[in-house]
Design an enzyme around this catalytic site. Sequence first.
Site, short mmCIF file in Angstrom:
data_model
loop_
_atom_site.label_atom_id
_atom_site.label_comp_id
_atom_site.label_asym_id
_atom_site.label_seq_id
_atom_site.Cartn_x
_atom_site.Cartn_y
_atom_site.Cartn_z
N SER A 1 -9.60 -1.03 7.47
CA SER A 1 -9.01 -0.80 6.14
C SER A 1 -8.23 -1.97 5.55
O SER A 1 -7.87 -1.92 4.38
CB SER A 1 -8.11 0.43 6.17
OG SER A 1 -8.87 1.61 6.07
N LYS B 1 0.87 -1.18 0.00
CA LYS B 1 0.00 0.00 0.00
C LYS B 1 0.91 1.23 0.00
O LYS B 1 1.95 1.23 0.67
CB LYS B 1 -0.85 -0.06 1.27
CG LYS B 1 -1.89 1.03 1.43
CD LYS B 1 -2.66 0.82 2.74
CE LYS B 1 -3.82 1.78 2.89
NZ LYS B 1 -4.58 1.53 4.14
N SER C 1 -9.59 1.23 3.25
CA SER C 1 -8.77 2.02 2.35
C SER C 1 -7.69 1.22 1.61
O SER C 1 -7.16 1.72 0.62
CB SER C 1 -8.07 3.13 3.14
OG SER C 1 -7.15 2.59 4.07
#
Lengths: 486, 100
Positions: free
Chosen positions: A178, A79, A154
Amino acid sequence: MNLCERSASELSALIARRQVSAREVTRAHLDRIATLDRELGCYLLVDQAGALARAEQIDGLIARGLDPGPLAGVPVALKDIFVTRGIETTCASRILKGWRPPYEGTPSHRLREAGAVLLGKLNMDEFAMGSSNENSGFGPVRNPWNRAYVPGGSSGGSAAAVAAGLCAAALGTDTGGSIRQPAALCGVVGLKPTYGRVSRYGVVAFASSLDQVGPLCRTVEDAALLLEVIAGPDPRDATSIAEPVPRYRDALGQGVAGLRLGIPKEYFVAGIEAEVEQAVRAAIRKLESLGARAVEVSLPHTEYGIAAYYILATAEASSNLARYDGVRFGHRAERPVDLLDMYCRTRAEGFGPEVKRRIMLGTYVLRAGYYEAYYGKAQKVRTLIRRDFARAFEQCDLIVTPTSPVAGFALGERTEDPLAMYLADVFTIACNLAGLPGLSLPCGMHGRLPIGLQLIGRPLDEATLFRAAGAYQAATDWHTRRPALG
Amino acid sequence: MPITRKELEEIALLARLALSEAEIDLYTRQLGDILGYIEKLRSLDTEGVEATTHAVPMDCTLREDELGERLPVEDALRAAPRRAENFFEVPRIIAAHDEE
């Protein structure tokens, strides 16, 4: 043999035994990214040259009889919240566009030290604020199972890339769900460890009392393997926990005989999709048939979790994001008339709408005179939620719930209503407030979309989550299903 | 709890965000909705409940105050939007004497 369908554990074994080279594995993944990712949008950056060079280095070590580590040649991606030395790190925000960090964070450093090959950086909601990946400053990610749907957020790029075989495993972060929610929506395994289990050094801060790093993988074994690599104390993160890291993979084959599963009655209420509830109840019956025992428990303060969370998380974010001021790195507005003008326009130009909204909310609740009514109150509610779990864990060894109240939602469906988007986190937020480990794994399908089962454990008891998840995975085949892609 | 447009503008200044008129209207409405939802906490009795600042209780971590690895000045300055010699450059904050 399709190398992009193999698990991280399988690939490292194949590479270490020289049945396939790390270079071939990396090449296969880079080719798949080139073919599929234009449409899916998982990657913000692909480091083709760096990945191939690292793969060749791993092959060289093996040829010389050396052990490159437990993730030998495994292609992973991060990420874009993880700080990577010399490799652009944006947190999917225009305010950090072009930033090449001068240092490396601990989680990515540990992956590399274990022999992993870093393919690139993955899309996300800007500064990890969102539940759909639609808040990225660089475009949305599409769910590989149905491209009209969101991948969750996310860590949406991480979950979608793992589901689509664009990397063998990925790291994400979880502040209110997330990792787990996108794992559920994309049909992969996602783990948020106990707060402090993994170092946050070199992880861009969102809400420091809630943020935690964890793996997204296609199998439970891989999640255990990655956690073994990244967990453990770090002198550079004073909140990292000093406890030694067990060999989590040993828990996988232990079975669930005698385990008590807590089923919180507050999690099976109106608002949950019928197909999701049916799949989760079927999973509980499956675990019972394997020897576990289900008991009803109560988490009476569940309904206050979201309100408390959005006070604490936005307050901490408004403080953490004060560092983006255009002085030392990142974007700076052109021709400022004075310092205040430079700050205000730099931030207005660099941040997207959701980040601005949360900074505003956080600034509001921390205002002089409002602290006790909001932040202070939310911290007390946090205590009540922690106590709920402590009481529940007197009657059970782990708690079983749906990960998300719905199997998915379409792109654009919730973007106009921030509050509706926040309510998507209803089942995942309590774990962060209480600092507990939570794991999501696939347990069914609603049409073309996967459904996620959430397991919540006692602090530092990730092993019990792996034990239950391992037993469930051994007895079912949901984790073997893959989206149909070109 | 509703939030007024004026309050919203004050918050934006505190948060160092230059907002457009349209953004001020939008955030006034949206923050009002969210604060209205958060109001539900008021109905919960928290009298005598201790605050949780940290999810996992932990002792204050101490270490020896030893010089460790440092970021070289060049590395620290490399990403600066503007620099002057070994400094980050920003617009003038204090007026020069001859301008007073």
